[in-house]
Design an enzyme around this catalytic site. Structure first.
Site, PDB file in Angstrom:
ATOM      1  N   HIS A 187      -1.840   1.278   7.572  1.00  0.00           N
ATOM      2  CA  HIS A 187      -1.993   1.258   6.318  1.00  0.00           C
ATOM      3  C   HIS A 187      -1.710   2.767   5.555  1.00  0.00           C
ATOM      4  O   HIS A 187      -1.430   3.742   6.586  1.00  0.00           O
ATOM      5  CB  HIS A 187      -3.560   1.152   5.967  1.00  0.00           C
ATOM      6  N   CYS A 208       0.821  -1.173   0.031  1.00  0.00           N
ATOM      7  CA  CYS A 208      -0.073   0.026   0.001  1.00  0.00           C
ATOM      8  C   CYS A 208       0.783   1.284  -0.128  1.00  0.00           C
ATOM      9  O   CYS A 208       0.543   2.441  -0.580  1.00  0.00           O
ATOM     10  CB  CYS A 208      -0.861   0.187   1.249  1.00  0.00           C
ATOM     11  N   ASN A 261      -7.694   5.690  -0.567  1.00  0.00           N
ATOM     12  CA  ASN A 261      -7.478   4.382  -0.015  1.00  0.00           C
ATOM     13  C   ASN A 261      -6.852   3.682  -1.313  1.00  0.00           C
ATOM     14  O   ASN A 261      -7.546   3.344  -2.176  1.00  0.00           O
ATOM     15  CB  ASN A 261      -8.351   3.604   0.791  1.00  0.00           C
TER      16      ASN A 261
END
Length: 555
Positions: A192, A38, A216
């Site tokens: 994250h 990520c 995201n």
């Protein structure tokens, strides 16, 4: 299982009408796959907000039709140099034939998946993308400098910093608290990385509200709190732990608007038994063995005599100690700054100096990061920078970068030379000659007037511009054809044979010429042109006698 994208291969294709990139598609069209990268994808999402920066990493003229050969090329800034990485068109898929790593919401677009494959190749493997920091990928995409802000200790002017960052050419990422990755009730994901894609100031009944918008990398699972897909600055500081701002130039850090910056880059190494001195711990430790760099700074608009402080940014990057980026962890690194009463730029400072002098700046803590950087306000003068690891005898290579309005920077006790311009200049034996020749060209006395220095600087800027315009593959070198074109653009025409001879004379064993040698060649060529004009009356050409040939400068 690997499956090719295009139908000109023998195996089943991924799509019947694949496209590399589409300007019609939404910019944020990528979704994370099964690998935990990520951090990489958050940086990539930030990259898509700046098309001109994206084009440098991802050449958008590639396609699956025109001149298609089953391969694609990408560019990454890899420890001081832009390097190409080439990959084929085969991508990992699951049993159902679906991509297992990065994919696009537009099923026929593959630039993101291919870029991830190239970055995995640069890093060692897909597995090596499993753990990382947003700042790592931002630096690899831009060659910029990252500023990491701990949001628990955020400065009072955080909103102003964000406003300046979004206004200027910056890429911004952020990370949530580093617990085990899981989706929270509010829609955020712990452990994250996200991309910050915009900010807004809105007026409410009770006063102004400051909002940030986040993306995201999963392509789904968004913030469910107030303001829908946006959140307040206060919520942002509560739920996120790190904010990472990557700048192409350090203007944001200095608050100097519209100013030009220069930088220099030096490579170094901590070697056990020689230059791995560790941190400064006791009066008689081996700290002094670390590489030593001399830095002279001044404000360009007021000359070296100005006493007004100079804004300087120092960045220290450590190179991976293994081909696979995660095979060996980063070392804890930092750097010290001293103010020596010292004029000899060739001899290293002895251990006694460090017994008797307190550093002007030292690491608050040694960080196990790829890059550590710090902004400094320094009075014009000469300083000493000592990069080091937290413990002695730890080995690694490193890159030390310095950004300022005007400075000279070089390693003490090595054969490295001074780099004046924004660009990296290769280190070789002709650099001392390079500096000497610049001054010899102006006069024989060794003194330079302000106007003479301005004229010299204009020449250097012209040489730099034409050199890097012809250095299309960013290698730092020109072949004979590129050299011929660069000299022609600078006003000097050479035949093919003469140009080849110049590459043999001024180039290296690979018959290519670097920037320093290019400047030397240009200075000598201009001297020869001046001498020629002094001997001819109409400028059309002459036959020279042996005595007249001696009027030309030696080459």
């Amino acid at each position: 299982m690997m499956k090719p994208i295009h139908k000109n291969t023998a195996n089943q294709e991924l799509h019947s009408n694949p496209q590399f990139y589409s300007t019609q598609a939404k910019r944020l069209d990528l979704c994370q796959g099964v690998v935990g990268d990520c951090w990489f994808l958050a940086a990539l999402q930030a990259l898509t907000l700046h098309q001109d920066i994206l084009k440098r990493v991802v050449p958008l003229n590639q396609s699956f039709t025109e001149k298609y050969a089953g391969i694609f090329q990408f560019w990454f800034w890899h420890f001081g140099k832009w390097v190409p990485v080439v990959v084929d068109d085969r991508l990992p898929v699951n049993e159902a034939g679906q991509l297992v790593f990065v994919s696009s919401t537009y099923k026929n677009l593959f630039w993101g998946a291919l870029l991830e494959k190239a970055y995995a190749k640069l890093s060692g493997s897909y597995e090596d993308l499993q753990i990382g920091q947003v700042s790592d990928a931002l630096v690899d995409f831009t060659g910029g400098v990252t500023m990491t802000i701990n949001l628990e200790e955020a400065p009072s002017n955080l909103w102003d910093l964000l406003a300046q960052a979004t206004y200027r050419r910056t890429l911004i990422g952020c990370q949530t608290h580093p617990q085990e990755q899981r989706v929270l009730e509010n829609g955020l994901v712990n452990g994250h990385a996200y991309t910050l894609t915009g900010i807004w100031k809105v007026t409410c009944k009770y006063g102004p509200e400051y909002l940030v918008r986040l993306r995201n990398p999963w392509g789904k699972v968004e913030w469910k709190g107030d303001w829908s897909d946006r959140m307040t600055l206060q919520d942002f500081k509560t739920h996120f732990v790190l904010l990472v701002i990557c700048e192409l130039t350090p203007g944001l850090l200095s608050h100097e608007v519209g100013q030009k910056w220069t930088y220099t880059v030096q490579e170094g190494r901590w070697e056990k038994g020689y230059t791995a001195g560790g941190r400064l711990q006791s009066p008689r430790d081996i700290f002094w063995k670390n590489p030593q760099f001399l830095l002279s700074v001044w404000r360009p608009e007021q000359g070296q005599r100005s006493l007004k402080p100079c804004s300087v940014l120092v960045s220290l990057l450590q190179k991976p100690r293994h081909r696979h980026r995660n095979r060996k962890p980063h070392l804890s690194i930092g750097f010290y700054l001293f103010r020596p009463q010292y004029r000899d730029g060739q001899r290293r400072l002895p251990s006694e100096f460090f017994w008797r002098n307190v550093p002007l700046s030292k690491p608050e803590e040694f960080l196990r990061e790829k890059e550590v950087s710090k902004k400094l306000w320094l009075a014009p003068g000469t300083y000493l920078i000592i990069p080091c690891t937290s413990e002695a005898h730890q080995e690694s290579e490193f890159i030390l970068r310095v950004f300022s309005r005007k400075h000279i920077f070089h390693e003490i006790g090595s054969h490295s030379g001074v780099v004046f311009s924004k660009e990296i200049v290769d280190q070789n034996e002709e650099q001392n000659e390079f500096v000497t020749k610049l001054f010899e060209k102006l006069n024989a006395s060794g003194t330079v007037s302000i106007q003479e220095f301005r004229d010299l600087w204009k020449q250097l800027m012209l040489y730099k511009e034409v050199f890097h315009k012809q250095d299309t593959n960013r290698s730092g070198y020109l072949n004979w054809l590129q050299l011929q074109a660069a000299m022609m653009e600078a006003g000097i025409v050479l035949s093919d044979n003469v140009c080849k001879l110049m590459v043999i004379r001024y180039g290296g064993p690979n018959l290519q010429i670097n920037f320093v040698s290019f400047v030397l060649l240009m200075l000598r060529a201009e001297n020869m042109e001046d001498a020629f004009q002094n001997l001819t009356q109409d400028g059309k050409g002459i036959y020279l006698q042996k005595s007249e040939v001696r009027c030309f400068p030696e080459s």
